[in-house]
Design an enzyme around this catalytic site. Structure first.
Site, mmCIF file in Angstrom:
data_model
loop_
_atom_site.group_PDB
_atom_site.id
_atom_site.type_symbol
_atom_site.label_atom_id
_atom_site.label_comp_id
_atom_site.label_asym_id
_atom_site.label_seq_id
_atom_site.Cartn_x
_atom_site.Cartn_y
_atom_site.Cartn_z
ATOM 1 N N ARG A 170 0.829 -1.215 0.000
ATOM 2 C CA ARG A 170 0.000 0.000 0.000
ATOM 3 C C ARG A 170 0.860 1.261 0.000
ATOM 4 O O ARG A 170 0.568 2.208 -0.704
ATOM 5 C CB ARG A 170 -0.959 -0.032 1.194
ATOM 6 C CG ARG A 170 -2.037 -1.103 1.034
ATOM 7 C CD ARG A 170 -2.982 -1.097 2.221
ATOM 8 N NE ARG A 170 -4.084 -2.023 2.028
ATOM 9 C CZ ARG A 170 -4.072 -3.302 2.380
ATOM 10 N NH1 ARG A 170 -2.983 -3.807 2.943
ATOM 11 N NH2 ARG A 170 -5.119 -4.069 2.167
ATOM 12 N N ASP A 199 -0.835 -6.192 -3.334
ATOM 13 C CA ASP A 199 -2.195 -5.867 -2.917
ATOM 14 C C ASP A 199 -2.829 -5.068 -4.046
ATOM 15 O O ASP A 199 -2.231 -4.880 -5.109
ATOM 16 C CB ASP A 199 -2.211 -5.082 -1.595
ATOM 17 C CG ASP A 199 -3.436 -5.433 -0.741
ATOM 18 O OD1 ASP A 199 -4.554 -5.203 -1.225
ATOM 19 O OD2 ASP A 199 -3.263 -5.939 0.371
ATOM 20 N N HIS A 251 -7.886 -9.123 -3.505
ATOM 21 C CA HIS A 251 -6.855 -8.080 -3.375
ATOM 22 C C HIS A 251 -5.968 -8.081 -4.617
ATOM 23 O O HIS A 251 -4.742 -7.991 -4.524
ATOM 24 C CB HIS A 251 -6.018 -8.308 -2.109
ATOM 25 C CG HIS A 251 -6.735 -7.914 -0.846
ATOM 26 N ND1 HIS A 251 -6.794 -6.617 -0.393
ATOM 27 C CD2 HIS A 251 -7.435 -8.652 0.049
ATOM 28 C CE1 HIS A 251 -7.498 -6.569 0.738
ATOM 29 N NE2 HIS A 251 -7.908 -7.791 1.017
ATOM 30 N N ASP A 314 -7.737 -13.561 1.772
ATOM 31 C CA ASP A 314 -8.743 -12.888 2.604
ATOM 32 C C ASP A 314 -9.633 -11.968 1.772
ATOM 33 O O ASP A 314 -9.268 -11.559 0.674
ATOM 34 C CB ASP A 314 -8.066 -12.088 3.721
ATOM 35 C CG ASP A 314 -7.140 -11.015 3.171
ATOM 36 O OD1 ASP A 314 -6.388 -11.322 2.211
ATOM 37 O OD2 ASP A 314 -7.159 -9.887 3.674
ATOM 38 N N GLU A 315 -10.778 -11.658 2.329
ATOM 39 C CA GLU A 315 -11.660 -10.597 1.856
ATOM 40 C C GLU A 315 -11.940 -10.671 0.354
ATOM 41 O O GLU A 315 -11.810 -9.694 -0.378
ATOM 42 C CB GLU A 315 -11.066 -9.223 2.205
ATOM 43 C CG GLU A 315 -10.939 -8.988 3.700
ATOM 44 C CD GLU A 315 -10.359 -7.629 4.039
ATOM 45 O OE1 GLU A 315 -10.807 -7.025 5.020
ATOM 46 O OE2 GLU A 315 -9.431 -7.177 3.325
ATOM 47 N N TRP A 381 -7.254 -13.098 11.382
ATOM 48 C CA TRP A 381 -7.585 -11.693 11.630
ATOM 49 C C TRP A 381 -8.994 -11.593 12.213
ATOM 50 O O TRP A 381 -9.431 -10.509 12.593
ATOM 51 C CB TRP A 381 -7.474 -10.863 10.344
ATOM 52 C CG TRP A 381 -8.456 -11.219 9.263
ATOM 53 C CD1 TRP A 381 -8.295 -12.148 8.279
ATOM 54 C CD2 TRP A 381 -9.751 -10.638 9.048
ATOM 55 N NE1 TRP A 381 -9.399 -12.187 7.472
ATOM 56 C CE2 TRP A 381 -10.318 -11.268 7.918
ATOM 57 C CE3 TRP A 381 -10.487 -9.648 9.696
ATOM 58 C CZ2 TRP A 381 -11.589 -10.941 7.425
ATOM 59 C CZ3 TRP A 381 -11.756 -9.322 9.206
ATOM 60 C CH2 TRP A 381 -12.288 -9.964 8.081
#
Length: 794
Positions: A170, A199, A251, A314-315, A381
């Protein structure tokens, strides 16, 4: 050096003040066993220090040890012989092993210091390296000399996986900044650098097979293979493994920019600048996706020797999967019931690729699926409940919830964050003599859905107890229940949002007030419930299953972090996380921890070269705009960055939740918590319990005088730099609080009281001062509230 020597001298004298098992030496993490001889003495050092090593070659570690002793003492050390006859420090290693650390590397050591010198004994080089850090922490500049106290230490870590995640995706982190954090990790006995390399906002390493990743999706900021090998070598020399992470299948916006043909929707795609969970996701039905994945695994395996490789996972936003008719047909044909099953299909194929390259899979909670082998490692997480389920099912897991250091939180919150899930100890069993009352609550957040749930307070024979139920999460016991009046109650509970303290007024059937998330107030509403709600029991693995819990990782996500503030965000708080992962579970005295943490803060600045203080000073100097930065340093004593994710969510509301939002304001220069306010809380508690404690009263008055004297200078600075204009109201509020604090201190000291009207007026002032302004909170409000309550006419 003076600050360090005085502090450690004080630590040496204060043994009786601290609770067992942690003691009075400036050590962190606290060792497994520490013994001091009945006749206490010290090994006095001189500039003629010599070091010998037997059993293995520690490379440059001995030179580093000598250089750091020179830094800690201010000496220029005399040259030593290659094989000194009577070395000051002897390092004996039982067996020679490969210098590359592994998950099962033996890090145990013993350290004995007496009149004859210091001896570190270890089975392997890795234990010797850990022992050398302990030795360096023990070197003290006292009133008369530099010495190491006589001591015998036997030490080994509680958990084998003690990591730190650095996010280079990031916001890019230059190589030297990463190396400095590795030095800090070694000092704290952390042993895994989890390197988040990709990412949505950037792809940070060169790929030979897929060059457009860095050509189109890195803004020219990436690491070459040689640079990554350099980090691996640098870390290995300090006993630290490096585990790289490529985030897949979500991501993946950076992949989409470079290779849109791998995605589940056709695009076109542009570089993603905003934070959040975004839609681009790899297409698990295309063979080209697995060709890409294998190339990435192959290239990373050639650079990173660690047996683990992190695949993220993730996500995943499954919108593109649901809207792609070919993917939906593939799912039906392959009897994949939902998106989680499709991701498991992807991960099974990915696991086969990893196995081919002799690597084991690490991923976030979402990769957990019974179709995957027990060799995978789950990084959580989502918290102890998710981790408990992983352990119960026979999978290995590590914890990151509660260790997110990019969130400004108190060190105590991270320190209390136990890896092993804890039970309720029957706190929610309602007996015949108990009187329970349950309240629902709704807590709107600045971003995302409101947090909903209920809490129950139970009055029993032994007083008050309670528990809280957040929607979808397991029940938690609450602590420190205090009825401030007949209708106002407060208590504390550690949650995924940080230390959570409801301060609520309960009338006949409604609830109002706020939840403190760290230091930030979030208004809540609710109502009385007719009965105690049913809750979800915590998942507590048995003793055998707890062996599946390998440790944890602190995480420093980079939405709010750039290299010039990296050390401010990490240190010294990471030492407390390191202690939770290294030391015994019952090393948990918070006051003792903070005393030793202050020593670590000084020691790591001098000996390790960490820059938390110089980075802050550089920020203050820039903000002072050629003026004296001292007024900002004084103002910072009263102020903290807004805790939890409050700062990120405020940026989101303002439309500034993106990669180019400047991290250049006063809030960015602040450490997570104010040591001054923490000390004020202690002085206030002492004064409230003993009005004749003149020492505490005088200490408070001194602080308030300093703040008032600082006001005009701080206001002048706020007018000289547009980046400080927004904190002008903060400066003015701190000045008002200093006046209020002076008056309340005098009242409590003479046991005076205020009437209800005046108390309400002052409380209104404090409530106004507690509002978030320019992403900061005036934390000094909270000790003043304690003083105010003490003036109430009982």
């Amino acid at each position: 050096m003076l600050r360090y020597s005085l502090l450690t001298a004080g630590l040496m004298l204060g043994a009786s003040a601290f609770a067992a098992p942690a003691g009075d030496l400036p050590l962190m993490p606290w060792p497994a066993k520490v013994e001091r001889p009945a006749t206490q003495g010290a090994l006095v050092l001189s500039d003629n220090i010599s070091v010998s090593v037997s059993g293995d070659d520690l490379g440059d570690a001995v030179n580093r040890l000598r250089q750091r002793i020179a830094l800690q003492t201010g000496w220029t050390l005399q040259p030593q012989a290659d094989k000194p006859d009577k070395p000051t420090i002897r390092i004996d290693i039982a067996k020679k092993v490969k210098p590359q650390p592994l998950p099962d590397s033996d890090e145990s050591y013993t350290l004995k210091v007496d009149a004859d010198g210091a001896i570190i004994s270890a089975n392997t080089r890795f234990g010797a390296l850990r022992g050398m850090e302990t030795l360096l922490q023990l070197i003290q500049n006292g009133p008369e000399n530099t010495a190491i106290p006589w001591v015998t230490i036997e030490d080994a870590p509680r958990f084998p996986w003690r990591g730190l995640l650095l996010d280079s995706a990031r916001h890019f982190i230059p190589l030297n900044d990463i190396k400095r954090q590795i030095d800090g990790m070694a000092a704290a006995k952390l042993n895994v650098l989890h390197w988040h390399l990709t990412d949505d906002q950037g792809w940070r390493f060169t790929s030979k097979r897929y060059p457009k990743l860095t050509q189109l999706a890195s803004d020219g900021q990436f690491y070459t293979p040689d640079q990554m090998r350099e980090i691996v070598r640098y870390a290995a020399d300090r006993g630290i493994r490096v585990v790289p992470e490529i985030d897949m299948p979500g991501h993946a916006s950076a992949i989409a920019v470079a290779y849109p043909e791998l995605m589940s929707a056709p695009g076109p795609y542009e570089m993603e600048r905003h934070w959040g969970v975004l839609k681009p996701v790899l297409d698990p039905t295309k063979e080209a996706t697995y060709t890409f994945a294998e190339a990435m695994v192959s290239e990373l395996a050639a650079i990173f020797p660690d047996p683990y490789l992190h695949i993220g996972g993730d996500e995943v936003d499954d919108t593109q999967w649901k809207q792609n008719t070919a993917i939906q047909k593939f799912m039906r044909d392959n009897k994949l019931a939902d998106s989680h099953a499709l991701q498991a299909y992807f991960n099974r194929k990915l696991e086969t690729i990893l196995e081919k390259h002799h690597r084991q899979m690490v991923g976030w909670d979402e990769i957990f699926h019974p179709d995957l082998p027990k060799s995978i490692l789950i990084q959580s997480w989502q918290g102890q409940d998710a981790l408990g389920q992983v352990a119960e099912k026979g999978y290995k897991g590590i914890l990151s919830t509660g260790f997110y250091l990019d969130q400004p939180q108190s060190t105590a919150y991270h320190y209390r964050n136990e890896i092993v899930p804890q039970g309720l100890n029957n706190v929610d069993v309602i007996g015949d003599n108990d009187s329970p009352q349950s309240w629902s609550f709704t807590l709107p957040r600045l971003k995302g859905k409101p947090v909903e749930g209920s809490f129950t307070l139970v009055k029993g024979d032994s007083g008050w107890r309670g528990f809280i139920d957040f929607a979808g999460k397991s029940r938690r016991a609450v602590q420190n229940i205090e009825w401030r009046s007949d209708d106002q109650v407060t208590f504390t509970v550690d949650t995924w949002m940080g230390e959570t303290r409801p301060v609520v007024t309960v009338s006949t059937d409604t609830l109002s007030g706020y939840f403190l998330l760290g230091n930030a107030r979030y208004p809540v509403s609710g109502k009385l419930l007719d009965e105690v709600p049913k809750g979800i029991a915590p998942v507590v693995p048995d003793t055998a299953q707890q062996a599946n819990l390998l440790g944890g990782e602190a995480a420093l996500w980079a939405e709010n972090v750039v290299a010039p503030v990296l050390d401010i965000k990490l240190w010294p708080r990471a030492f407390a996380v390191a202690e939770r992962l290294w030391s015994a579970q019952d090393v948990n005295d918070t006051d003792n921890m903070y005393t030793r943490l202050q020593a670590m803060d000084s020691w790591s600045t001098v000996s390790v070269g960490l820059l938390q203080h110089s980075q802050q000073q550089a920020y203050f100097t820039r903000l002072a705009n050629n003026g004296d930065s001292l007024p900002l340093q004084i103002l910072a004593q009263a102020v903290e960055p807004a805790q939890y994710y409050t700062r990120q969510h405020l940026k989101f509301q303002a439309g500034n939740y993106h990669q180019f939002e400047p991290l250049n304001r006063f809030a960015d220069a602040l450490s997570a918590e104010s040591p001054t306010v923490r000390q004020m809380n202690k002085w206030v508690d002492r004064l409230v319990s003993d009005a004749e404690d003149t020492e505490s009263a005088d200490a408070l008055r001194h602080v308030f005088n300093r703040w008032q004297s600082n006001t005009s200078d701080a206001l002048a600075l706020s007018g000289s730099n547009y980046q400080l204009k927004a904190i002008k109201p903060v400066i003015q509020e701190v000045d008002k609080l200093a006046s209020i604090g002076m008056r309340l201190t005098d009242l409590v000291a003479r046991q005076g009281t205020l009437d209800d009207k005046e108390i309400a007026s002052i409380q209104a002032e404090l409530d106004n001062a507690a509002k978030i302004q320019d992403e900061v909170v005036i934390a000094a409000v909270y000790p003043l509230e304690t003083l105010l309550r003490a003036t109430r006419n009982q």
